[in-house]
Enzyme design. Structure first.
Site, PDB file in Angstrom:
ATOM      1  N   HIS A  59       0.840  -1.195   0.000  1.00 34.44           N
ATOM      2  CA  HIS A  59       0.000   0.000   0.000  1.00 34.44           C
ATOM      3  C   HIS A  59       0.878   1.250   0.000  1.00 34.44           C
ATOM      4  O   HIS A  59       0.850   2.059   0.928  1.00 34.44           O
ATOM      5  CB  HIS A  59      -0.946  -0.010   1.204  1.00 34.44           C
ATOM      6  CG  HIS A  59      -1.868  -1.188   1.244  1.00 34.44           C
ATOM      7  ND1 HIS A  59      -1.459  -2.428   1.687  1.00 34.44           N
ATOM      8  CD2 HIS A  59      -3.172  -1.325   0.883  1.00 34.44           C
ATOM      9  CE1 HIS A  59      -2.476  -3.279   1.611  1.00 34.44           C
ATOM     10  NE2 HIS A  59      -3.525  -2.629   1.122  1.00 34.44           N
ATOM     11  N   GLU A 240      -8.618  -7.198  -5.074  1.00 33.64           N
ATOM     12  CA  GLU A 240      -7.622  -7.884  -4.236  1.00 33.64           C
ATOM     13  C   GLU A 240      -7.884  -9.389  -4.153  1.00 33.64           C
ATOM     14  O   GLU A 240      -6.977 -10.173  -3.871  1.00 33.64           O
ATOM     15  CB  GLU A 240      -7.638  -7.295  -2.823  1.00 33.64           C
ATOM     16  CG  GLU A 240      -7.116  -5.871  -2.737  1.00 33.64           C
ATOM     17  CD  GLU A 240      -7.209  -5.309  -1.329  1.00 33.64           C
ATOM     18  OE1 GLU A 240      -6.638  -4.236  -1.093  1.00 33.64           O
ATOM     19  OE2 GLU A 240      -7.849  -5.934  -0.457  1.00 33.64           O
TER      20      GLU A 240
END
Length: 312
Positions: A59, A240
């Site tokens: 991230h 994801e």
């Protein structure tokens, strides 16, 4: 040889890490989430893997828009927790397995998967939260780990089919490693959620549960889902879920579903979790049990013969 014995799917919601770090696990909002992983921690403690391969997405901690590898394999000896804006999480430094990681990289690249080899990398909540959920909060992680970061942040992410086939290549690589190691592979992220935009807060429980069903019974069906379906049905961040297919591809075609947990919401995210074991592991247990029963029967027969001779 090394062998992958099981796969774990788990959401990696950052707020779960914050709840852990700030002592909020017993609060009503969070208690149901953490209680759903109690059986899993017991299972992991009994399984005692030597290595965990953790498939997750970075991230903007190790990578940024300046450099976005599709698949990046951590080959370092250790991976410290990243500072995601409020200091590194108070979790142990992840101890890597450089030898196995290098072996996987060589095998997978020669099988024509273009991995990025990373020899220095910090890991963020995408990896550390699932580790906490399955291993608790130890002073040191009880096994070594190999991070595999997947781009599901910037378009285009890899397809579900590509991820599934990468899982198969990883399994081949692990099984050609000569050291006797028990390996568990994680697929993390998801399930349905969208962080921003007009559909922020979207959760599609029907989609999520169908995904979990097929993950166990018909993973090849999942490999045919296009990106747009993930986006439309599961939200922008639902993509994801393709990372779970790397985990699934590394397992047998037929698996035993050991445990499943699902709850909503946790920080506007559907929390999903599943544990799948290769059936040959169960078969090995059965074989050992059968061998034990055979030995017991043979011992009883021998005792009966001795007793019979004594009566004569």
């Amino acid at each position: 040889m090394a062998r992958i014995i099981a796969g774990v799917g788990s959401s990696h919601v950052p707020a779960i890490g914050a709840a852990l770090d700030n002592g909020k696990t017993e609060e009503p909002y969070w208690k149901r989430v953490f209680s759903g992983f109690e059986k899993s921690k017991k299972w992991m403690a009994q399984t005692k893997p030597d290595v965990a391969i953790v498939v997750y997405n970075d991230h903007a901690s190790a990578f940024s828009v300046e450099m976005i590898p599709t698949f990046a394999l951590g080959c370092a000896a250790e991976f410290p927790p990243a500072d995601e804006g409020w200091g590194p999480r108070p979790v142990p430094v992840l101890k890597g397995h450089p030898e196995l990681a290098a072996h996987i990289a060589q095998s997978v690249i020669l099988d024509e998967f273009d991995l990025t080899i990373v020899n220095k990398m910090e890991v963020d909540h995408g990896l550390t939260v699932p580790m906490n959920l399955l291993f608790g909060t130890p002073k040191e992680w009880p096994c070594r780990a190999i991070p595999l970061a997947v781009n599901v942040v910037m378009y285009p992410p890899p397809t579900g089919h590509r991820c599934y086939m990468l899982g198969k290549a990883i399994r081949k690589a692990v099984e050609s490693y000569p050291e006797d190691l028990k390996v568990v592979i994680f697929g993390t992220g998801g399930l349905s959620h969208q962080i921003s935009g007009p559909r922020a807060g979207l959760i599609n429980s029907k989609w999520d549960k169908n995904f979990l069903d097929n993950l166990t019974k018909d993973p090849k069906k999942l490999t045919r889902i296009p990106h747009i379906d993930y986006m439309r049905e599961a939200g922008a961040e639902g993509i994801e879920m393709v990372m779970w297919l790397i985990m699934r591809g590394a397992l047998d075609d037929q698996v035993d579903e050991i445990y499943r947990f699902y709850t909503v919401p946790a920080s506007n995210t559907a929390v999903g979790h599943i544990i799948l074991e290769n059936r040959r592991k169960a078969a090995a247990k059965s074989k050992r049990a059968g061998a034990g029963r055979s030995k017991q029967a043979a011992a009883r027969q021998a005792a009966q013969r001795i007793a019979s001779k004594g009566r004569r």
